[in-house]
Design an enzyme around this catalytic site. Sequence first.
Site, PDB file in Angstrom:
ATOM      1  N   ARG A  48       0.859  -1.189   0.000  1.00 45.10           N
ATOM      2  CA  ARG A  48       0.000   0.000   0.000  1.00 45.10           C
ATOM      3  C   ARG A  48       0.893   1.236   0.000  1.00 45.10           C
ATOM      4  NH1 ARG A  48       2.317   2.005   3.872  1.00 45.10           N
ATOM      5  NH2 ARG A  48       0.791   3.660   3.700  1.00 45.10           N
ATOM      6  N   GLY A  49       0.238   2.410  -0.176  1.00 47.39           N
ATOM      7  CA  GLY A  49       1.003   3.644  -0.356  1.00 47.39           C
ATOM      8  C   GLY A  49       1.117   3.873  -1.858  1.00 47.39           C
ATOM      9  N   ALA A  50       0.783   5.096  -2.289  1.00 46.74           N
ATOM     10  CA  ALA A  50       0.629   5.345  -3.725  1.00 46.74           C
ATOM     11  C   ALA A  50       1.839   4.919  -4.577  1.00 46.74           C
ATOM     12  CB  ALA A  50       0.273   6.809  -3.949  1.00 46.74           C
ATOM     13  N   ARG A  90      -7.486  -0.404  -6.767  1.00 46.48           N
ATOM     14  CA  ARG A  90      -7.767   0.703  -5.844  1.00 46.48           C
ATOM     15  C   ARG A  90      -7.939   1.979  -6.677  1.00 46.48           C
ATOM     16  NH1 ARG A  90      -4.262   1.108  -0.519  1.00 46.48           N
ATOM     17  NH2 ARG A  90      -6.175   2.107   0.213  1.00 46.48           N
ATOM     18  N   GLN A 195      -2.122   2.503   9.793  1.00 44.00           N
ATOM     19  CA  GLN A 195      -0.809   2.605   9.141  1.00 44.00           C
ATOM     20  C   GLN A 195       0.172   3.449   9.966  1.00 44.00           C
ATOM     21  OE1 GLN A 195      -3.760   3.184   7.711  1.00 44.00           O
ATOM     22  NE2 GLN A 195      -3.804   2.630   5.562  1.00 44.00           N
ATOM     23  N   ASP A 236      -1.985  10.837  -2.238  1.00 43.90           N
ATOM     24  CA  ASP A 236      -2.359   9.795  -3.192  1.00 43.90           C
ATOM     25  C   ASP A 236      -2.599  10.369  -4.576  1.00 43.90           C
ATOM     26  OD1 ASP A 236      -3.062   8.421  -0.498  1.00 43.90           O
ATOM     27  OD2 ASP A 236      -2.958   6.875  -2.048  1.00 43.90           O
ATOM     28  N   ASN A 246      -5.544  12.416   0.148  1.00 40.18           N
ATOM     29  CA  ASN A 246      -4.652  11.588   0.965  1.00 40.18           C
ATOM     30  C   ASN A 246      -5.491  10.866   2.015  1.00 40.18           C
ATOM     31  OD1 ASN A 246      -1.929  10.716   1.594  1.00 40.18           O
ATOM     32  ND2 ASN A 246      -2.093  11.908   3.465  1.00 40.18           N
ATOM     33  N   LYS A 247      -4.827  10.105   2.829  1.00 41.45           N
ATOM     34  CA  LYS A 247      -5.483   9.266   3.837  1.00 41.45           C
ATOM     35  C   LYS A 247      -6.536  10.008   4.639  1.00 41.45           C
ATOM     36  CE  LYS A 247      -5.137   5.790   4.300  1.00 41.45           C
ATOM     37  NZ  LYS A 247      -6.118   4.915   3.629  1.00 41.45           N
TER      38      LYS A 247
HETATM   39  O1  MRU Z   1      -4.523   3.302   2.124  1.00 44.13           O
HETATM   40  P1  MRU Z   1      -3.043   3.486   2.009  1.00 44.13           P
HETATM   41  O2  MRU Z   1      -2.286   2.939   3.171  1.00 44.13           O
HETATM   42  O3  MRU Z   1      -2.522   3.011   0.688  1.00 44.13           O
HETATM   43  O4  MRU Z   1      -2.861   5.071   2.043  1.00 44.13           O
HETATM   44  C1  MRU Z   1      -1.583   5.611   1.985  1.00 44.13           C
HETATM   45  C2  MRU Z   1      -1.565   7.089   2.072  1.00 44.13           C
HETATM   46  O5  MRU Z   1      -2.577   7.730   2.231  1.00 44.13           O
HETATM   47  C3  MRU Z   1      -0.252   7.760   1.841  1.00 44.13           C
HETATM   48  O6  MRU Z   1      -0.172   8.969   2.543  1.00 44.13           O
HETATM   49  C4  MRU Z   1      -0.074   8.066   0.345  1.00 44.13           C
HETATM   50  O7  MRU Z   1      -0.350   6.941  -0.424  1.00 44.13           O
HETATM   51  C5  MRU Z   1       1.290   8.532   0.046  1.00 44.13           C
HETATM   52  S1  MRU Z   1       2.486   7.271   0.222  1.00 44.13           S
HETATM   53  C6  MRU Z   1       4.005   7.916  -0.080  1.00 44.13           C
END
Ligand code: MRU
Length: 343
Positions: A48-50, A90, A195, A236, A246-247
């Site tokens: 996970r994470g963009a 996603r 996270q 994201d 973002n999250k």
């Molecule tokens: O749902 P996730 O854990 O994939 O969400 C991640 C985030 O929101 C991060 O802040 C974003 O993807 C940037 S990662 C460098």
Amino acid sequence: MIDLPRTVDFDGNKVILVDQRKLPEKLSFLECESVDCVANAIKSMAVRGAPAIGAAAAFGMALYASRFESGRENFLSGLKTVAEKLKSTRPTAYNLFWAVDRVISSIKGATDLDEMKRRVLEGARRIAEEDVESNRKIGENGYRLIKEGYRVMTICNAGSLATVWYGTATAPMYRAHEEGIEFKVIALETRPVLQGARITAFELNRAGIPVKLIVDGAAGYVMSNLGVDLAITGADRILADGTTFNKIGTYSLSILAKEHGVPFYVAAPTSTFDLKSKPKDVRIEMRDPKEVAFIGNKRIAPEGVEILNPAFDRTPPENITGIITEKGVIMGSLAEKINRLLK
Ligand code: MRU
């Protein structure tokens, strides 16, 4: 120092992912030998994470290419099917779409099958390498924002484990730490997938950066009573005017930061910028209500109660002090500067 393997890798035959569902108890790997495995890993948030999702998808395409046996036309139509499957995992992180489209366009003009396969492999590897390079530059461009004694707040995990390596929001932190600057990170736990607690606290602690973990609802208390000098989050997706997805919780954090005069920065590579979409076009992922209703195996909400579980939110540009990218830090009128930066 940062002591983590690459989050996403490809050994020519398997896509190798740090299985983030197992953190913080175990730093273990998931080895994918099929595109379905990669797609499920993204969906289930093993990865996970963009930027990490983007690289995993690119390597998923490389996996398809490395195992494909015969027929140019079949290769192309198969690759497009694989691309669609990966894109459907996603909806919010732009890097996923950017990476898949970039691999597809890397084969334009290739005439034979071997050439197409080679380009897919090389394209995927380049995406992973460039991610690490960009993060290093984000660190270099952003670390001076962190001064001796600072308390830096962050949400979710935009760390090494959210990228191929080194992270985006954590890049200035790792770089400042390398410089010997002493500071503390306040990590929001980030309900419901945690996270912040499971991953950010894990990786910063491992790197020897002092980290204090708080529940999401304590951000206002900490800002008003203890003081926070700086907030840095990941992204994201960033739109042409600076609107940042973002999250979930990032928007609330940006309002708190504004209220308390805390500079609020977003750190992201240019692969996160989506210059075409408007805010209403971006799909916010709604995740399984079970993530909210349960903690581990324990039900914490009554059965039958309605649950809403948006995974992301939208922060307007007026709440953002600046954006730290590999090409520099932009502040002020974001729309104009993004346009100049990405030209
Ligand atoms: O749902 P996730 O854990 O994939 O969400 C991640 C985030 O929101 C991060 O802040 C974003 O993807 C940037 S990662 C460098």
